[in-house]
Design an enzyme around this catalytic site. Sequence first.
Site, PDB file in Angstrom:
ATOM      1  NE  ARG A 138      30.223 -32.316 -12.057  1.00 57.34           N
ATOM      2  CZ  ARG A 138      29.228 -33.200 -11.964  1.00 57.34           C
ATOM      3  NH1 ARG A 138      28.069 -32.977 -12.549  1.00 57.34           N
ATOM      4  NH2 ARG A 138      29.368 -34.275 -11.230  1.00 57.34           N
ATOM      5  CB  SER A 184      36.200 -33.963 -10.206  1.00 53.97           C
ATOM      6  OG  SER A 184      35.476 -34.646  -9.219  1.00 53.97           O
ATOM      7  CD  GLU A 215      34.130 -31.189 -12.580  1.00 56.47           C
ATOM      8  OE1 GLU A 215      34.195 -32.403 -12.820  1.00 56.47           O
ATOM      9  OE2 GLU A 215      33.591 -30.715 -11.556  1.00 56.47           O
TER      10      GLU A 215
END
Length: 367
Positions: free
Chosen positions: A146, A260, A363
């Site tokens: 990510r 998320s 995130e």
Amino acid sequence: MRVSCRLYVEVTDPEDLLTLDFNALPQPLFVMGGGSNLLFTGDFPGTVLRMANQGRSVMPGSTGHLVVRVAAGVVFDDFCAWAAAEGLWGPENLSLIPGEVGASAVQNIGAYGVEAKDIIDTVHAFDRQERRFVDIPSADCGYGYRTSLFKTDWKGRYIIIAVTFRLSTVPQPKLDYGGVRKAIERRIEGMGSETYATLGLLEGGAHLWEGRRSQSDRRVSDPIPSIPDENLTPQFIRDTIIGIREQKLPDPKEIGSAGSFFCNPVIDREHFERIVSIAKAENGPDYEVPHYDVGEKVKVPAAWMIDQCGFKGMRLGGAQVYPKQPLVIVNATGAATPEEIVALERRVIGTIREKYGIELHPEVEHV
Ligand SMILES: Cc1cc2nc3c(=O)[nH]c(=O)nc-3n(C[C@H](O)[C@H](O)[C@H](O)COP(=O)(O)OP(=O)(O)OC[C@H]3O[C@@H](n4cnc5c(N)ncnc54)[C@H](O)[C@@H]3O)c2cc1C
């Protein structure tokens, strides 16, 4: 709660970036895509710029491949839908991830064992420092879980205008992550001796057989007593992934979230064994902690830890840990304030730190 920015600039033609006087814009400048991974914690004092360019061009690639350049403003899932309909392999496991193509290359979006970096060939960007367009090969983008250099060292320097993806014309199903294989087997079982054509109706996915069929696709009239992997189509996998995601993730059109909220931590094995001891003490000696091996290290699902700490469904004002997927924080009432979201985030981080000695990192980008 609504927030606003001083100036909003939408760019439909990347060439306009060459003549745009960036210094004349209210500062700071923030480049936004669909906004699906952002938490605005208040009004933004500067300029929000969005690449809204559209379109794609397809070129032949090396044997068994095809390369397609997609404009940054294209909705990423529209690209996935197009690829699946064309029988092209690569992005099918990334289906239904919200957001746009430009951001996919910043975030290195990932789901069900596939990351954007696996299919990105080149990122095309405007270099604000040098005031020119550049082509950056995927290998130079510093991709990790990510993350990318666009999020770290290069933050603010590049405006992505397009991404070239490398797609496969030969079957490459990736089924061994997050229950995809099981979901596919269940769908196949559920179809019994029906034909593929009925699948779209059974699953409510009328788009199953739209578009040009590749050599790897089956014919509509084929019987399906069993389907070996090599006969699966990108469209079949896409529809299965969509089915899984719809069951456990909030629909952004109905309930606000940024997906998320936390990254899954990767820890060393010794630390993992300590977590296993805690989990067994609480849940019994046969309890197994979900995890994925990442080389020498271990990735532990943050959702599992959040659940084990009793946060599932917990509310703080209008903010809530989503009951079906505790990795997601939602705006449950539609009126949650940024402060409530951040307070819930802090509570989760603090509790996990105390219990497991792990520092969760968001995130979601806080702007
Ligand atoms: C319900 C839900 C489910 C989700 N599921 C997943 C998932 O399974 N996997 C996953 O990886 N993510 C997931 N996400 C997160 C999100 O979809 C991704 O992070 C997506 O890439 C964000 O795209 P966006 O266009 O909305 O970007 P934004 O949120 O607007 O921006 C994200 C970042 O990219 C930068 N950026 C955007 N466009 C450009 C550009 N053209 N040039 C330079 N920088 C740019 C922004 O500055 C920011 O840093 C989910 C989100 C939601 C709401």
